[in-house]
Design a protein around this motif. Structure first.
Motif, PDB file in Angstrom:
ATOM      1  N   LEU A 116       0.885  -1.269  -0.142  1.00  0.00           N
ATOM      2  CA  LEU A 116      -0.009   0.091   0.070  1.00  0.00           C
ATOM      3  C   LEU A 116       0.678   1.317   0.028  1.00  0.00           C
ATOM      4  O   LEU A 116       0.619   2.009  -0.596  1.00  0.00           O
ATOM      5  CB  LEU A 116      -0.764  -0.090   1.349  1.00  0.00           C
ATOM      6  CG  LEU A 116      -2.113  -0.939   1.028  1.00  0.00           C
ATOM      7  CD1 LEU A 116      -2.697  -1.096   2.507  1.00  0.00           C
ATOM      8  CD2 LEU A 116      -3.102  -0.766   0.045  1.00  0.00           C
ATOM      9  N   SER A 120       0.777   3.931  -2.923  1.00  0.00           N
ATOM     10  CA  SER A 120       0.281   5.528  -2.719  1.00  0.00           C
ATOM     11  C   SER A 120       1.459   6.288  -3.293  1.00  0.00           C
ATOM     12  O   SER A 120       1.093   7.297  -3.956  1.00  0.00           O
ATOM     13  CB  SER A 120       0.077   5.568  -1.177  1.00  0.00           C
ATOM     14  OG  SER A 120      -0.957   4.809  -0.629  1.00  0.00           O
ATOM     15  N   ILE A 133      -8.181   3.839   0.661  1.00  0.00           N
ATOM     16  CA  ILE A 133      -8.188   2.853   1.615  1.00  0.00           C
ATOM     17  C   ILE A 133      -9.410   2.848   2.575  1.00  0.00           C
ATOM     18  O   ILE A 133      -9.344   4.151   3.401  1.00  0.00           O
ATOM     19  CB  ILE A 133      -6.913   2.882   2.137  1.00  0.00           C
ATOM     20  CG1 ILE A 133      -5.688   2.657   1.324  1.00  0.00           C
ATOM     21  CG2 ILE A 133      -6.853   1.866   3.310  1.00  0.00           C
ATOM     22  CD1 ILE A 133      -4.325   2.798   2.164  1.00  0.00           C
TER      23      ILE A 133
END
Length: 253
Positions: A116, A120, A133
């Motif tokens: 993640l 990002s 998220i």
């Protein structure tokens, strides 16, 4: 002469009509009586059939209904197979591969956070909107409901244990002692994780098989319980009734 003949024929026809009406009324009354005296419907007879552990609800309702019952009874075969596959994979990882639970949780979190984090930053580098998220929150009411249900079960268990410790119910005392002894014996054969996995597999297969063959299983269970009750009555008469605690209980009662 012709008029008399016609009158006699008319009288005969009216007499035949009256006889037919009486026969029809008798048949209708007998049919209504037979409807009142007809045997019970198959559903009513099926409801009176002995069911295992004296249950009155279907197996699906006994298991709580909803999604968990659907999974245990294989109503959705793909979902049930997936749940059983995940449980088997966890057991293989921890028992056969000897992977540790804490290490597994940490490695999963490291991989998820790293993926993640990189995703990002990649979206920010390419001037794209960052991935959404979802925010995870545990609702207070759900948590309180679970804790309350657990508290009620624990309080009920403590009440039963207290009554056994005070010597009020010899039958429950023997059942608890035998149950704990069986668990201790089985615990020597398997470790806790394997025992938990076996219980999960049993819960995942036995209710489904029982629901399919309950009409064959219930009569056998009824006969077995009757035999066990006979043996218990003999044991109670020859052993339990002669114990001092039984006579003390009778005096107090």
């Amino acid at each position: 002469m012709a008029e008399e003949l016609e009158k006699s024929m008319a009288n005969e026809e009216s007499l035949m009509d009256k006889i037919a009406e009486k026969i029809h009324d008798h048949d209708s009354s007998s049919s209504s009586d037979s409807e009142h005296e007809k045997p019970e419907s198959p559903s009513a007879l099926k409801a009176k059939i002995y069911r295992l552990f004296g249950r009155e609800k279907p197996v699906h309702k006994v298991l709580g209904g909803g999604l968990p019952a659907d999974v245990f009874l294989w109503r959705d075969k793909k979902l049930s197979a997936s749940v059983l596959g995940v449980a088997t994979a966890i057991w293989v990882l921890f028992e056969l591969v000897e992977y540790h639970f804490l290490s597994l949780v940490c490695h999963i979190l490291i991989f998820a956070l790293a993926a993640l984090f990189l995703l990002s930053n990649a979206h920010a580098f390419m001037n794209k909107t960052p991935p959404k998220i979802p925010e995870i929150h545990i609702k207070e009411e759900h948590f309180i409901m679970i804790v309350s249900a657990l508290r009620n079960e624990l309080n009920q268990a403590f009440v039963i244990l207290r009554s056994i410790a005070l010597g009020r119910d010899l039958k429950k005392f023997l059942m608890v002692v035998v149950g704990l002894w069986i668990i201790s014996v089985v615990g020597n054969w398997f470790n806790f994780l394997t025992l938990l996995y076996i219980c999960f597999v049993v819960l995942h297969t036995v209710p489904m098989l029982y629901e399919k063959h309950e009409d064959k299983v219930d009569p056998v269970a009824e006969k077995t319980l009757k035999e066990l009750k006979k043996h218990y009555m003999v044991f109670d008469e020859k052993v339990l009734s002669k114990l001092p605690i039984a006579s003390l209980k009778a005096k107090l009662g």
